[in-house]
Design a protein around this motif. Structure first.
Motif, mmCIF file in Angstrom:
data_model
loop_
_atom_site.group_PDB
_atom_site.id
_atom_site.type_symbol
_atom_site.label_atom_id
_atom_site.label_comp_id
_atom_site.label_asym_id
_atom_site.label_seq_id
_atom_site.Cartn_x
_atom_site.Cartn_y
_atom_site.Cartn_z
ATOM 1 N N LEU A 38 0.678 -1.411 -0.261
ATOM 2 C CA LEU A 38 -0.097 -0.030 0.050
ATOM 3 C C LEU A 38 0.271 1.509 0.040
ATOM 4 N N MET A 39 2.321 0.739 0.923
ATOM 5 C CA MET A 39 3.211 2.480 0.523
ATOM 6 C C MET A 39 3.684 2.787 -0.450
ATOM 7 N N TRP A 40 3.828 1.676 -1.052
ATOM 8 C CA TRP A 40 4.342 1.298 -2.998
ATOM 9 C C TRP A 40 3.502 1.988 -3.950
ATOM 10 N N LEU A 41 2.254 1.162 -3.314
ATOM 11 C CA LEU A 41 0.824 1.925 -4.485
ATOM 12 C C LEU A 41 0.979 3.683 -4.661
ATOM 13 N N SER A 42 1.117 3.919 -3.347
ATOM 14 C CA SER A 42 0.583 5.243 -2.805
ATOM 15 C C SER A 42 1.245 5.972 -3.187
ATOM 16 N N GLN A 43 2.891 5.696 -2.699
ATOM 17 C CA GLN A 43 4.043 6.854 -3.077
ATOM 18 C C GLN A 43 3.646 7.246 -5.021
ATOM 19 N N CYS A 44 4.074 6.420 -5.799
ATOM 20 C CA CYS A 44 3.539 6.278 -6.877
ATOM 21 C C CYS A 44 2.151 6.910 -7.160
ATOM 22 N N ALA A 45 0.971 6.771 -6.772
ATOM 23 C CA ALA A 45 0.647 7.797 -7.350
ATOM 24 C C ALA A 45 0.578 8.770 -6.587
ATOM 25 N N GLN A 46 1.076 9.199 -5.820
ATOM 26 C CA GLN A 46 1.291 10.884 -5.300
ATOM 27 C C GLN A 46 2.370 10.955 -6.007
ATOM 28 N N PHE A 47 3.583 10.447 -6.893
ATOM 29 C CA PHE A 47 4.381 11.097 -7.872
ATOM 30 C C PHE A 47 3.450 11.460 -8.905
ATOM 31 N N CYS A 48 2.822 10.170 -9.253
ATOM 32 C CA CYS A 48 2.420 10.707 -10.832
ATOM 33 C C CYS A 48 1.265 11.847 -10.713
ATOM 34 N N ALA A 49 0.481 11.690 -9.943
ATOM 35 C CA ALA A 49 -0.040 13.363 -9.521
ATOM 36 C C ALA A 49 1.091 14.601 -9.707
ATOM 37 N N GLU A 50 1.496 14.637 -9.032
ATOM 38 C CA GLU A 50 2.613 15.523 -9.061
ATOM 39 C C GLU A 50 2.883 16.520 -9.957
ATOM 40 N N ILE A 51 3.144 15.062 -10.873
ATOM 41 C CA ILE A 51 4.451 15.452 -12.181
ATOM 42 C C ILE A 51 2.602 15.296 -13.354
#
Length: 56
Positions: A38-51
């Protein structure tokens, strides 16, 4: 304090230095605990949203 542009440029430089084997799927996602996944997926989603927010 770094700006979003600085962060993107640093990220791009890291990508330029990356080797093909860095993307061979060795994250061992299947071995992670549910909380780690969940943490890994959350960080990926955050990265995509920021980019996506920066590129607009």
């Amino acid at each position: 304090m770094s700006t979003a542009h600085d962060d993107i440029e640093r990220f791009r430089e890291l990508l330029r230095q990356a080797r093909p084997e860095d993307f061979d799927g060795h994250t061992e996602f299947e071995r992670m605990a549910p909380e780690e996944r969940l943490m890994w997926l959350s960080q990926c989603a955050q990265f995509c949203a920021e980019i996506n927010g920066v590129s607009r």
